[in-house]
Design an enzyme around this catalytic site. Structure first.
Site, PDB file in Angstrom:
ATOM      1  N   ARG A 157      -3.228 123.331  -2.336  1.00 38.68           N
ATOM      2  CA  ARG A 157      -2.184 122.327  -2.167  1.00 38.68           C
ATOM      3  C   ARG A 157      -1.434 122.545  -0.857  1.00 38.68           C
ATOM      4  NH1 ARG A 157       2.769 121.526  -1.935  1.00 38.68           N
ATOM      5  NH2 ARG A 157       3.350 123.630  -2.426  1.00 38.68           N
TER       6      ARG A 157
ATOM      7  N   ALA B 148      -1.276 119.934   2.156  1.00 41.01           N
ATOM      8  CA  ALA B 148       0.022 119.467   2.649  1.00 41.01           C
ATOM      9  C   ALA B 148       0.141 119.693   4.147  1.00 41.01           C
ATOM     10  CB  ALA B 148       1.153 120.169   1.904  1.00 41.01           C
TER      11      ALA B 148
ATOM     12  N   TYR C 275      -1.807 116.986   5.877  1.00 42.91           N
ATOM     13  CA  TYR C 275      -1.093 115.711   5.867  1.00 42.91           C
ATOM     14  C   TYR C 275       0.035 115.725   6.902  1.00 42.91           C
ATOM     15  CZ  TYR C 275      -3.456 115.066   1.367  1.00 42.91           C
ATOM     16  OH  TYR C 275      -4.401 114.954   0.385  1.00 42.91           O
ATOM     17  N   SER C 276       0.681 116.857   7.043  1.00 42.60           N
ATOM     18  CA  SER C 276       1.766 116.969   8.027  1.00 42.60           C
ATOM     19  C   SER C 276       1.238 116.818   9.447  1.00 42.60           C
ATOM     20  CB  SER C 276       2.474 118.317   7.884  1.00 42.60           C
ATOM     21  OG  SER C 276       3.063 118.437   6.616  1.00 42.60           O
TER      22      SER C 276
ATOM     23  N   PHE D 192       8.946 109.013  20.137  1.00 44.01           N
ATOM     24  CA  PHE D 192       8.557 110.340  19.662  1.00 44.01           C
ATOM     25  C   PHE D 192       7.898 111.135  20.785  1.00 44.01           C
ATOM     26  CE2 PHE D 192       5.588 113.203  17.331  1.00 44.01           C
ATOM     27  CZ  PHE D 192       6.537 113.930  16.627  1.00 44.01           C
TER      28      PHE D 192
ATOM     29  N   GLU E 270      13.464 111.385  14.207  1.00 46.73           N
ATOM     30  CA  GLU E 270      12.591 110.306  14.702  1.00 46.73           C
ATOM     31  C   GLU E 270      11.409 110.090  13.765  1.00 46.73           C
ATOM     32  OE1 GLU E 270      11.566 107.185  16.565  1.00 46.73           O
ATOM     33  OE2 GLU E 270      13.131 108.327  17.591  1.00 46.73           O
TER      34      GLU E 270
ATOM     35  N   HIS F  42      14.295  89.695   8.161  1.00 46.73           N
ATOM     36  CA  HIS F  42      15.251  89.700   7.060  1.00 46.73           C
ATOM     37  C   HIS F  42      16.420  90.604   7.440  1.00 46.73           C
ATOM     38  CE1 HIS F  42      16.975  90.425   3.074  1.00 46.73           C
ATOM     39  NE2 HIS F  42      16.335  89.321   2.697  1.00 46.73           N
TER      40      HIS F  42
ATOM     41  N   TRP G 105      24.343 121.741  23.173  1.00 47.71           N
ATOM     42  CA  TRP G 105      23.967 122.287  24.479  1.00 47.71           C
ATOM     43  C   TRP G 105      25.177 122.372  25.400  1.00 47.71           C
ATOM     44  CZ3 TRP G 105      19.299 123.725  27.044  1.00 47.71           C
ATOM     45  CH2 TRP G 105      18.230 123.931  26.160  1.00 47.71           C
TER      46      TRP G 105
END
Length: 124
Positions: free
Chosen positions: A11, A15, A18-19, A33, A71, A89, A114
């Site tokens: 798993r 995961a 997928y990340s 990005f 982001e 909409h 900063w």
């Protein structure tokens, strides 16, 4: 037959995959990005060099990492809104504007951190 979900190490590996896929798709489709990652790559070494303590380095680097993180969330919101709402909409616009505001606040936080950390080391 009931579907079996991955557990344990499998798993975690799934995961992670997928990340990585999410980072790749955001990089491919989101100019903001890519720009934020470029700034991150330039400022990360600078933050390590300019931070004089572990706490300062953590603040400088953590505030920078927060920007692309927000982001990613904003891009996810925009993708969902675009997927389920083909027409213009008010609520769709509101969701996108709120996501954009979150990115703005993350950038404002990073800039403030900063400025405050570096103002301790340089007389401006």
């Amino acid at each position: 037959m009931a579907s079996q979900k991955a557990t344990g190490l499998r798993r975690i590996i799934s995961a992670f995959g997928y990340s990585i896929a999410g980072l790749k798709v955001c990089y491919k489709h989101e100019a903001a990005f890519r720009q934020e990652l470029l700034v991150l790559l330039v400022l990360l070494p600078l933050g390590l060099w300019l931070g004089q303590t572990g706490v300062e380095r953590a603040l400088l680097l953590g505030s920078l990492l927060l920007v692309p993180l927000v982001e990613l969330l904003n891009s996810g919101i925009e993708a969902i809104v675009d997927r389920f709402s083909g027409e213009i909409h008010e609520l769709s616009g509101r969701a996108k504007d709120i996501g954009s505001a979150a990115v703005f606040l993350a950038i404002a936080l990073a800039s403030t951190v900063w400025l405050l950390v570096l103002s301790e080391h340089f007389s401006w």
